[in-house]
Design an enzyme around this catalytic site. Structure first.
Site, mmCIF file in Angstrom:
data_model
loop_
_atom_site.group_PDB
_atom_site.id
_atom_site.type_symbol
_atom_site.label_atom_id
_atom_site.label_comp_id
_atom_site.label_asym_id
_atom_site.label_seq_id
_atom_site.Cartn_x
_atom_site.Cartn_y
_atom_site.Cartn_z
ATOM 1 N N ASN A 6 0.901 -1.139 0.000
ATOM 2 C CA ASN A 6 0.000 0.000 0.000
ATOM 3 C C ASN A 6 0.952 1.204 0.000
ATOM 4 O O ASN A 6 1.697 1.392 0.968
ATOM 5 C CB ASN A 6 -0.873 -0.019 1.254
ATOM 6 C CG ASN A 6 -1.710 1.229 1.407
ATOM 7 O OD1 ASN A 6 -1.558 2.201 0.678
ATOM 8 N ND2 ASN A 6 -2.601 1.207 2.381
ATOM 9 N N ALA A 8 0.695 4.158 0.699
ATOM 10 C CA ALA A 8 0.515 5.073 1.831
ATOM 11 C C ALA A 8 1.175 4.544 3.108
ATOM 12 O O ALA A 8 1.278 5.260 4.093
ATOM 13 C CB ALA A 8 -0.967 5.320 2.079
ATOM 14 N N CYS A 9 1.633 3.303 3.088
ATOM 15 C CA CYS A 9 2.184 2.647 4.275
ATOM 16 C C CYS A 9 3.684 2.905 4.406
ATOM 17 O O CYS A 9 4.457 2.617 3.486
ATOM 18 C CB CYS A 9 1.904 1.139 4.174
ATOM 19 S SG CYS A 9 2.791 0.124 5.364
ATOM 20 N N SER A 10 4.098 3.414 5.553
ATOM 21 C CA SER A 10 5.523 3.703 5.760
ATOM 22 C C SER A 10 6.372 2.425 5.768
ATOM 23 O O SER A 10 7.509 2.439 5.290
ATOM 24 C CB SER A 10 5.727 4.483 7.066
ATOM 25 O OG SER A 10 5.327 3.708 8.176
#
Length: 119
Positions: A6, A8-10
């Site tokens: 994803n 958006a996932c760090s």
């Protein structure tokens, strides 16, 4: 090697950075857009050596709505869990890296990503 991410996932971004730094060849799968089927999830679970509840993000809103915390975690309930992951891919723990040797890891740490690279 394939990595389910994803963007958006760090943790996903960190894993990609490490793979790039190591010069790894891999394919990115944005699993929220290119949703894995129940069959693909079962295959990844076999490669991981885990059960579906082991890779479920139980703190997500969808998990609370489904009441996942109260679902049995047994063989009879396995398909129900897999179906939930296929229907709600945001519940899938990330990133998942499939290694060249046929195994897979949940690459939430640098050590796990390096483990996948060494396989």
């Amino acid at each position: 090697m394939e990595i389910w991410i994803n963007p958006a996932c760090s943790k996903c971004r960190s894993a990609i950075s490490l793979l790039d730094a190591e010069g790894a060849e891999y394919t990115v799968r944005r699993y929220l857009e290119d949703v894995p089927s129940a069959t693909e999830i079962r295959e990844v679970l076999t490669r991981l050596g885990l059960e579906p509840w082991d890779i479920t993000r139980t703190q997500e809103a969808a998990a609370r709505e489904l009441g996942l915390k109260d679902w049995p975690r047994d063989e009879a309930s396995r398909d129900r869990w897999v179906t939930a992951l296929a229907e709600h891919p945001k519940l899938i723990q990330r990133p998942i890296i499939t290694a060249d040797d046929g195994t897979a890891v949940v690459g939430r740490t640098d050590e796990a990503v390096r483990d996948a690279l060494s396989r």
